[in-house]
Scaffold this motif. Structure first.
Motif, PDB file in Angstrom:
ATOM      1  N   ASN A 291       0.818  -1.209   0.000  1.00 41.91           N
ATOM      2  CA  ASN A 291       0.000   0.000   0.000  1.00 41.91           C
ATOM      3  C   ASN A 291       0.856   1.266   0.000  1.00 41.91           C
ATOM      4  O   ASN A 291       0.465   2.294   0.543  1.00 41.91           O
ATOM      5  N   TYR A 292       2.030   1.187  -0.611  1.00 48.47           N
ATOM      6  CA  TYR A 292       2.920   2.338  -0.716  1.00 48.47           C
ATOM      7  C   TYR A 292       3.797   2.164  -1.950  1.00 48.47           C
ATOM      8  O   TYR A 292       3.945   1.055  -2.488  1.00 48.47           O
ATOM      9  N   LEU A 293       4.373   3.273  -2.395  1.00 48.05           N
ATOM     10  CA  LEU A 293       5.210   3.279  -3.591  1.00 48.05           C
ATOM     11  C   LEU A 293       6.525   3.996  -3.303  1.00 48.05           C
ATOM     12  O   LEU A 293       6.532   5.082  -2.704  1.00 48.05           O
ATOM     13  N   LEU A 294       7.613   3.401  -3.743  1.00 50.05           N
ATOM     14  CA  LEU A 294       8.924   4.036  -3.725  1.00 50.05           C
ATOM     15  C   LEU A 294       9.203   4.563  -5.128  1.00 50.05           C
ATOM     16  O   LEU A 294       9.019   3.838  -6.111  1.00 50.05           O
ATOM     17  N   PHE A 295       9.624   5.810  -5.235  1.00 45.87           N
ATOM     18  CA  PHE A 295       9.952   6.349  -6.549  1.00 45.87           C
ATOM     19  C   PHE A 295      11.127   7.313  -6.460  1.00 45.87           C
ATOM     20  O   PHE A 295      11.464   7.812  -5.380  1.00 45.87           O
ATOM     21  N   ARG A 296      11.744   7.532  -7.623  1.00 47.04           N
ATOM     22  CA  ARG A 296      12.863   8.466  -7.720  1.00 47.04           C
ATOM     23  C   ARG A 296      12.389   9.687  -8.486  1.00 47.04           C
ATOM     24  O   ARG A 296      11.890   9.575  -9.609  1.00 47.04           O
ATOM     25  N   GLY A 297      12.521  10.849  -7.848  1.00 45.15           N
ATOM     26  CA  GLY A 297      12.024  12.084  -8.443  1.00 45.15           C
ATOM     27  C   GLY A 297      13.004  13.220  -8.268  1.00 45.15           C
ATOM     28  O   GLY A 297      14.162  13.023  -7.879  1.00 45.15           O
ATOM     29  N   PRO A 298      12.564  14.434  -8.532  1.00 43.99           N
ATOM     30  CA  PRO A 298      13.465  15.596  -8.467  1.00 43.99           C
ATOM     31  C   PRO A 298      13.866  15.942  -7.038  1.00 43.99           C
ATOM     32  O   PRO A 298      13.102  15.746  -6.094  1.00 43.99           O
ATOM     33  N   LEU A 299      15.063  16.461  -6.901  1.00 41.82           N
ATOM     34  CA  LEU A 299      15.522  16.929  -5.597  1.00 41.82           C
ATOM     35  C   LEU A 299      14.616  18.056  -5.115  1.00 41.82           C
ATOM     36  O   LEU A 299      14.143  18.881  -5.908  1.00 41.82           O
ATOM     37  N   GLY A 300      14.371  18.072  -3.803  1.00 44.83           N
ATOM     38  CA  GLY A 300      13.558  19.133  -3.221  1.00 44.83           C
ATOM     39  C   GLY A 300      12.072  18.912  -3.300  1.00 44.83           C
ATOM     40  O   GLY A 300      11.287  19.769  -2.873  1.00 44.83           O
ATOM     41  N   LEU A 301      11.642  17.749  -3.828  1.00 40.80           N
ATOM     42  CA  LEU A 301      10.203  17.516  -3.985  1.00 40.80           C
ATOM     43  C   LEU A 301       9.492  17.490  -2.636  1.00 40.80           C
ATOM     44  O   LEU A 301       8.410  18.064  -2.488  1.00 40.80           O
ATOM     45  N   ARG A 302      10.070  16.819  -1.655  1.00 47.29           N
ATOM     46  CA  ARG A 302       9.425  16.730  -0.344  1.00 47.29           C
ATOM     47  C   ARG A 302       9.209  18.131   0.237  1.00 47.29           C
ATOM     48  O   ARG A 302       8.116  18.458   0.720  1.00 47.29           O
ATOM     49  N   GLU A 303      10.240  18.960   0.191  1.00 46.17           N
ATOM     50  CA  GLU A 303      10.140  20.303   0.760  1.00 46.17           C
ATOM     51  C   GLU A 303       9.141  21.149  -0.033  1.00 46.17           C
ATOM     52  O   GLU A 303       8.389  21.943   0.546  1.00 46.17           O
ATOM     53  N   GLY A 304       9.131  20.964  -1.361  1.00 45.98           N
ATOM     54  CA  GLY A 304       8.185  21.713  -2.178  1.00 45.98           C
ATOM     55  C   GLY A 304       6.748  21.353  -1.879  1.00 45.98           C
ATOM     56  O   GLY A 304       5.868  22.220  -1.841  1.00 45.98           O
ATOM     57  N   LEU A 305       6.485  20.051  -1.647  1.00 46.43           N
ATOM     58  CA  LEU A 305       5.119  19.624  -1.333  1.00 46.43           C
ATOM     59  C   LEU A 305       4.700  20.080   0.058  1.00 46.43           C
ATOM     60  O   LEU A 305       3.520  20.380   0.292  1.00 46.43           O
ATOM     61  N   LEU A 306       5.646  20.132   0.981  1.00 46.39           N
ATOM     62  CA  LEU A 306       5.320  20.622   2.326  1.00 46.39           C
ATOM     63  C   LEU A 306       4.787  22.053   2.258  1.00 46.39           C
ATOM     64  O   LEU A 306       3.890  22.427   3.023  1.00 46.39           O
ATOM     65  N   TRP A 325      14.986  10.152  -3.520  1.00 47.20           N
ATOM     66  CA  TRP A 325      14.128   8.967  -3.361  1.00 47.20           C
ATOM     67  C   TRP A 325      12.996   9.320  -2.397  1.00 47.20           C
ATOM     68  O   TRP A 325      13.228   9.935  -1.355  1.00 47.20           O
ATOM     69  N   TYR A 326      11.787   8.879  -2.748  1.00 47.19           N
ATOM     70  CA  TYR A 326      10.614   9.214  -1.948  1.00 47.19           C
ATOM     71  C   TYR A 326       9.690   8.001  -1.842  1.00 47.19           C
ATOM     72  O   TYR A 326       9.682   7.127  -2.719  1.00 47.19           O
ATOM     73  N   ARG A 327       8.917   7.984  -0.766  1.00 46.90           N
ATOM     74  CA  ARG A 327       7.901   6.949  -0.587  1.00 46.90           C
ATOM     75  C   ARG A 327       6.579   7.637  -0.293  1.00 46.90           C
ATOM     76  O   ARG A 327       6.524   8.593   0.494  1.00 46.90           O
ATOM     77  N   ILE A 328       5.521   7.146  -0.945  1.00 45.84           N
ATOM     78  CA  ILE A 328       4.186   7.687  -0.689  1.00 45.84           C
ATOM     79  C   ILE A 328       3.234   6.549  -0.358  1.00 45.84           C
ATOM     80  O   ILE A 328       3.351   5.443  -0.882  1.00 45.84           O
ATOM     81  N   GLN A 345       2.572  20.741 -10.333  1.00 49.17           N
ATOM     82  CA  GLN A 345       2.801  22.157 -10.076  1.00 49.17           C
ATOM     83  C   GLN A 345       4.249  22.411  -9.678  1.00 49.17           C
ATOM     84  O   GLN A 345       4.879  23.370 -10.140  1.00 49.17           O
ATOM     85  N   PHE A 346       4.799  21.537  -8.826  1.00 48.38           N
ATOM     86  CA  PHE A 346       6.198  21.659  -8.414  1.00 48.38           C
ATOM     87  C   PHE A 346       7.119  21.564  -9.627  1.00 48.38           C
ATOM     88  O   PHE A 346       8.045  22.361  -9.784  1.00 48.38           O
ATOM     89  N   CYS A 347       6.879  20.577 -10.479  1.00 48.57           N
ATOM     90  CA  CYS A 347       7.724  20.382 -11.656  1.00 48.57           C
ATOM     91  C   CYS A 347       7.653  21.586 -12.589  1.00 48.57           C
ATOM     92  O   CYS A 347       8.665  22.014 -13.160  1.00 48.57           O
ATOM     93  N   LYS A 348       6.455  22.150 -12.725  1.00 49.45           N
ATOM     94  CA  LYS A 348       6.296  23.313 -13.590  1.00 49.45           C
ATOM     95  C   LYS A 348       7.040  24.517 -13.035  1.00 49.45           C
ATOM     96  O   LYS A 348       7.737  25.247 -13.768  1.00 49.45           O
TER      97      LYS A 348
END
Length: 354
Positions: A291-306, A325-328, A345-348
């Protein structure tokens, strides 16, 4: 409680500003109503000490798991039992995977144990394979820690491979600690509990935290045929470590027979939707059974979503991973849509794509 120490886990939504939490992998349907009602019924008995033997709860677990009651030890959540296990055994050498749940290493560090790590690789979807057996023969640990499905990858360990690992442990006089806390939230996972009677060196960890959305009440249990080990673990625990509301909640949860099936249906559908959308954004997503996903994304994504009020789990503190690396958690569809919209939105804003 934590004191002047950084929290290594998700689920800390108490600092303010968080409206959506994807950082903790609890049941997306929340807590079953029957469990909430059982907790309320337990409140008038708070003036009494809880049952120190968890009698009703142990009998309910024995019926649910189809194992003898003597195989069961309850604790104040899965983490409590991890630390109790380490304190009872005090091993000098252990093996764990990388990446995997950080509390195994933390519990082992408290007893001065040297930990050897077997690194899993993105190119193989972080799967464990038979090469692990040679690693065990080389390192000869006293204890092996495995997580099935693994956290944070969501990958399952096939039962035949687990049997081979158990045979290896038995031949070398080692023990196997097998964490199955997320197994009930997978469609294809098979518990190793059928191996308990023949393998007293096996201990299986289970918890109500994830499956029944009971993270706040703290309730876990372990299954093991080695009664002497369970006695040592109990001796390493404080008395009354499982509260009366927790015991009542556990009994009620095991009666919720349709709840997990409804959860599995939601997780299956929404996990696929999230995987497709993250992949479409150009991220690498580990194929998950959980019930979770590990993925590799852009640096700073966690802070941007916060900044948008959304919490995800940064995996920089997992051995074998790092920044980016992030887990959701898999959540209900409306929340998942909000997450993907926020990531776009973060990516844009970062001009990662037009």
């Amino acid at each position: 409680m934590l004191y002047q120490t950084k929290n290594q886990h998700g689920g800390d939504v108490y600092g303010g500003g968080i409206t959506l939490d994807f950082s903790a992998n609890t049941n997306p349907l929340g807590t079953p109503p029957g469990v909430l009602e059982a907790v309320c019924r337990a409140l008038p008995r708070l003036h009494r000490y809880p049952d120190p033997y968890c009698r009703r709860l142990v009998q309910a677990i024995a019926g649910h798991e189809q194992v003898p009651a003597s195989y069961i030890l309850c604790g104040n959540g899965a983490a409590d039992l991890i630390y109790t296990y380490c304190a009872a055994l005090r091993p000098r050498t252990a093996v764990e995977l990388a990446p995997t749940f950080v509390e195994y290493g933390a519990g082992l560090a408290q007893v001065g144990c040297r930990v050897e790590r077997y690194f899993l690789h993105q190119a193989q979807n972080f799967d464990l394979d038979e090469r692990f057996l040679s690693f065990l023969e080389e390192k000869k640990p006293e204890v092996v820690f495995l997580c099935n499905p693994n956290n944070p990858t969501g990958r399952l360990i096939p039962l035949p491979l687990l049997e081979q690992i158990l045979q290896n442990c038995a031949a070398q006089g080692a023990r196997l600690f097998l964490d199955e806390c997320f197994l009930d939230l997978t469609e294809d996972g098979v518990s190793a509990k059928s191996l308990l009677a023949a393998h007293p060196e096996l201990l299986i960890l289970k918890a109500f935290t994830k499956s029944y959305g009971m993270a706040g009440i703290r309730l876990g249990y372990c299954l093991c045929a080695d009664n002497a080990l369970l006695r040592r673990m109990a001796a390493a625990s404080p008395p009354w470590n499982v509260s009366s509301p927790a015991q009542s909640a556990g009994v009620a949860a095991l009666a919720e027979r349709d709840f997990l099936q409804r959860t599995l249906s939601l997780v299956h559908t929404e996990r696929r939707w999230l995987t497709d959308n993250l992949t479409a954004l150009g991220f690498w997503v580990c194929p998950s059974h959980a019930n979770y996903l590990l993925f590799r994304g852009p640096l700073g994504l966690r802070e941007g979503l916060l900044q948008q009020g959304i919490a995800i789990r940064g995996c920089g503190n997992y051995n074998g991973l790092g920044d980016g690396w992030y887990r959701i958690a898999v959540r209900p569809h409306g929340e998942n849509e909000a997450l993907i919209t926020a990531i776009r939105q973060f990516c844009k804003e970062k001009s990662l794509w037009q």
